[in-house]
Write a protein that holds these residues in place. Structure first.
Motif, PDB file in Angstrom:
ATOM      1  N   ARG A   1      -0.338  -6.936  -2.839  1.00  0.00           N
ATOM      2  CA  ARG A   1      -1.321  -6.252  -1.997  1.00  0.00           C
ATOM      3  C   ARG A   1      -0.753  -5.987  -0.613  1.00  0.00           C
ATOM      4  O   ARG A   1      -0.972  -4.906  -0.037  1.00  0.00           O
ATOM      5  N   ASP A   2      -0.035  -6.981  -0.082  1.00  0.00           N
ATOM      6  CA  ASP A   2       0.565  -6.766   1.235  1.00  0.00           C
ATOM      7  C   ASP A   2       1.569  -5.624   1.187  1.00  0.00           C
ATOM      8  O   ASP A   2       1.606  -4.778   2.097  1.00  0.00           O
ATOM      9  N   ARG A   3       2.389  -5.619   0.121  1.00  0.00           N
ATOM     10  CA  ARG A   3       3.356  -4.525   0.012  1.00  0.00           C
ATOM     11  C   ARG A   3       2.652  -3.190  -0.168  1.00  0.00           C
ATOM     12  O   ARG A   3       3.082  -2.170   0.407  1.00  0.00           O
ATOM     13  N   GLU A   4       1.539  -3.205  -0.947  1.00  0.00           N
ATOM     14  CA  GLU A   4       0.803  -1.961  -1.146  1.00  0.00           C
ATOM     15  C   GLU A   4       0.183  -1.499   0.171  1.00  0.00           C
ATOM     16  O   GLU A   4       0.197  -0.299   0.488  1.00  0.00           O
ATOM     17  N   ARG A   5      -0.385  -2.475   0.926  1.00  0.00           N
ATOM     18  CA  ARG A   5      -0.941  -2.090   2.232  1.00  0.00           C
ATOM     19  C   ARG A   5       0.160  -1.575   3.150  1.00  0.00           C
ATOM     20  O   ARG A   5      -0.038  -0.603   3.894  1.00  0.00           O
ATOM     21  N   SER A   6       1.295  -2.253   3.111  1.00  0.00           N
ATOM     22  CA  SER A   6       2.403  -1.793   3.939  1.00  0.00           C
ATOM     23  C   SER A   6       2.844  -0.399   3.527  1.00  0.00           C
ATOM     24  O   SER A   6       3.079   0.473   4.386  1.00  0.00           O
ATOM     25  N   ARG A   7       2.950  -0.193   2.182  1.00  0.00           N
ATOM     26  CA  ARG A   7       3.325   1.146   1.719  1.00  0.00           C
ATOM     27  C   ARG A   7       2.252   2.162   2.091  1.00  0.00           C
ATOM     28  O   ARG A   7       2.571   3.310   2.446  1.00  0.00           O
ATOM     29  N   SER A   8       0.971   1.738   1.997  1.00  0.00           N
ATOM     30  CA  SER A   8      -0.111   2.655   2.371  1.00  0.00           C
ATOM     31  C   SER A   8      -0.024   3.012   3.851  1.00  0.00           C
ATOM     32  O   SER A   8      -0.190   4.180   4.232  1.00  0.00           O
ATOM     33  N   ARG A   9       0.228   1.972   4.690  1.00  0.00           N
ATOM     34  CA  ARG A   9       0.396   2.256   6.119  1.00  0.00           C
ATOM     35  C   ARG A   9       1.578   3.182   6.348  1.00  0.00           C
ATOM     36  O   ARG A   9       1.498   4.108   7.165  1.00  0.00           O
ATOM     37  N   ASP A  10       2.638   2.924   5.624  1.00  0.00           N
ATOM     38  CA  ASP A  10       3.813   3.787   5.781  1.00  0.00           C
ATOM     39  C   ASP A  10       3.492   5.212   5.342  1.00  0.00           C
ATOM     40  O   ASP A  10       3.910   6.179   6.002  1.00  0.00           O
ATOM     41  N   ARG A  11       2.724   5.313   4.198  1.00  0.00           N
ATOM     42  CA  ARG A  11       2.360   6.663   3.756  1.00  0.00           C
ATOM     43  C   ARG A  11       1.467   7.352   4.772  1.00  0.00           C
ATOM     44  O   ARG A  11       1.650   8.551   5.075  1.00  0.00           O
ATOM     45  N   ARG A  12       0.480   6.579   5.329  1.00  0.00           N
ATOM     46  CA  ARG A  12      -0.379   7.188   6.343  1.00  0.00           C
ATOM     47  C   ARG A  12       0.419   7.568   7.574  1.00  0.00           C
ATOM     48  O   ARG A  12       0.206   8.633   8.171  1.00  0.00           O
ATOM     49  N   ARG A  13       1.353   6.672   7.947  1.00  0.00           N
ATOM     50  CA  ARG A  13       2.183   6.977   9.109  1.00  0.00           C
ATOM     51  C   ARG A  13       3.030   8.216   8.860  1.00  0.00           C
ATOM     52  O   ARG A  13       3.137   9.112   9.712  1.00  0.00           O
ATOM     53  N   ARG A  14       3.609   8.279   7.656  1.00  0.00           N
ATOM     54  CA  ARG A  14       4.394   9.468   7.342  1.00  0.00           C
ATOM     55  C   ARG A  14       3.515  10.711   7.262  1.00  0.00           C
ATOM     56  O   ARG A  14       3.927  11.797   7.687  1.00  0.00           O
ATOM     57  N   SER A  15       2.288  10.522   6.709  1.00  0.00           N
ATOM     58  CA  SER A  15       1.371  11.656   6.627  1.00  0.00           C
ATOM     59  C   SER A  15       0.996  12.146   8.021  1.00  0.00           C
ATOM     60  O   SER A  15       0.997  13.354   8.287  1.00  0.00           O
ATOM     61  N   ARG A  16       0.671  11.161   8.911  1.00  0.00           N
ATOM     62  CA  ARG A  16       0.354  11.574  10.287  1.00  0.00           C
ATOM     63  C   ARG A  16       1.550  12.228  10.945  1.00  0.00           C
ATOM     64  O   ARG A  16       1.414  13.214  11.683  1.00  0.00           O
TER      65      ARG A  16
END
Length: 375
Positions: free
Chosen positions: A254-269
């Motif tokens: 879950r932490d890795r998924e959240r981290s990947r999600s944050r990274d995806r959101r960061r990349r999306s932004r």
């Protein structure tokens, strides 16, 4: 095995795979291909090697260095390999017990059936013989270790059991015909499934009970009994440990998924900002192009107006030149006509008229001269 190989094996057993600073093996003791029973020194393939029941080479990896690594690692973490070893030994002993029961059934089919009384007397002889064999084997072992007194005590016990066995054999002989007594009555060893005869001598019994096969089975059964003591508790501990490890993995996932999600959101932004920046730049370039086009159109219109004005000016200048030329032509034409008229008039006048005309002309000339002088 040479002395160097033996020394190397001893060092591996003591210090593990990293005794030279780094591991020489491509597998770790946690690898599924490694024999867990070997790590706990209870693999039947090792214990029964070079015996009548030699099982051959174990299908899994055996290495003393890996065992040393495991013994060092369990001080920090419990791997629950004792449960795996217990299940391995349990399967092996179950197969051996099944073979023992099969051997007993074959003996019952081939040997004459004895009455209950005779069978009890025969079993008593066998039991005393086993005691003699075990104590003899133990006495020899103690004697080899230099424990002479303990060995002598066991030999005294052996002598007492021999007397008891002689009495039991006499009772067994008296309970059945002489012809039947001479027949070898066999029984199956409950430990190693070997056949034992009622008439075996002490040396034969000592060799059996002190032999590698029988002692190996004793060791295997003792290991199994020791592992069975806490197996249920250990299984519960392993279940809890696996659940905790699974929860930890889930949390990590879950932490890795959240981290990947944050990274995806960061990349999306970041991509959105880049797109916005690109759109702003494109709008700026478009505005610049529009201004350039407007400026170009204005300059084009201005040049066009200038050309039109210049063209109109040239047209007016040309028109004025043409007007001047036409005026000049008309004046010249008028002068030519006047000149022709004067010439024609001069030919038609009389002499007097000519003189008068000349005088008038002179008078006009004088008047013109005076006028010009006055001016």
């Amino acid at each position: 095995m040479s002395a160097a190989d033996q020394m190397r094996a001893m060092l591996d057993q003591l210090m593990g795979t990293s005794r030279d600073g780094e591991s020489k093996l491509s597998v770790k003791f946690t690898d599924p291909k490694v024999c867990k029973s070997h790590l706990l020194s209870c693999c039947p393939n090792e214990i029964l090697a070079s015996t009548r029941m030699d099982l051959g080479t174990c299908a899994k990896i055996h290495d003393l260095a890996l065992r040393a690594d495991y013994e060092a690692a369990i001080k920090e973490k419990d791997y629950f390999y004792d449960i795996d070893a217990m299940e391995h030994l349990q399967t092996f002993i179950h197969d051996c017990d099944r073979k023992t029961e099969l051997a007993k059934r074959r003996l019952a089919e081939t040997q004459d059936e004895l009455s209950a009384e005779v069978a009890a007397k025969a079993n008593k002889v066998h039991e005393l013989a086993e005691q003699i064999g075990k104590k003899l084997a133990r006495a020899e072992e103690l004697g080899a270790d230099g424990l002479v007194e303990e060995s002598m005590k066991l030999m005294e016990e052996v002598e007492d059991i021999r007397k008891q066995k002689a009495v039991a054999e006499q009772e067994y002989r008296n309970s059945m015909p002489a012809s039947s007594y001479q027949q070898q009555k066999l029984r199956v060893c409950e430990v190693c499934s070997a056949y034992l005869g009622i008439h075996d001598n002490d040396r034969r019994l000592a060799d059996h009970f002190g032999g590698k096969l029988h002692l190996g089975f004793i060791k295997i059964r003792e290991n199994l009994a020791e592992l069975r003591k806490s197996v249920e508790e250990r299984r519960e501990q392993r279940r809890k440990a696996r659940e905790a490890e699974l929860d930890e993995r889930r949390r990590g996932s879950r932490d890795r998924e959240r981290s990947r999600s944050r990274d995806r959101r960061r990349r999306s932004r970041s991509r959105d900002r880049d797109r916005d920046r690109d759109r702003d730049r494109e709008r700026d370039r478009e505005r610049d192009r529009d201004r350039d086009r407007d400026r170009h159109r204005r300059r084009s219109r201005s040049r066009s107006r200038d050309r039109q004005r210049s063209s109109r000016h040239r047209d007016r200048s040309s028109e004025r030149r043409r007007d001047r030329d036409r005026s000049r032509e008309r004046r010249r034409a008028r002068e030519r006509r006047d000149s022709r008229d004067r010439d024609a008039d001069g030919r038609d006048r009389r002499p007097d008229d000519d003189r008068r005309s000349a005088g008038e002309a002179n008078g006009r000339g004088d008047s013109a001269s005076r006028d010009s002088g006055d001016h």
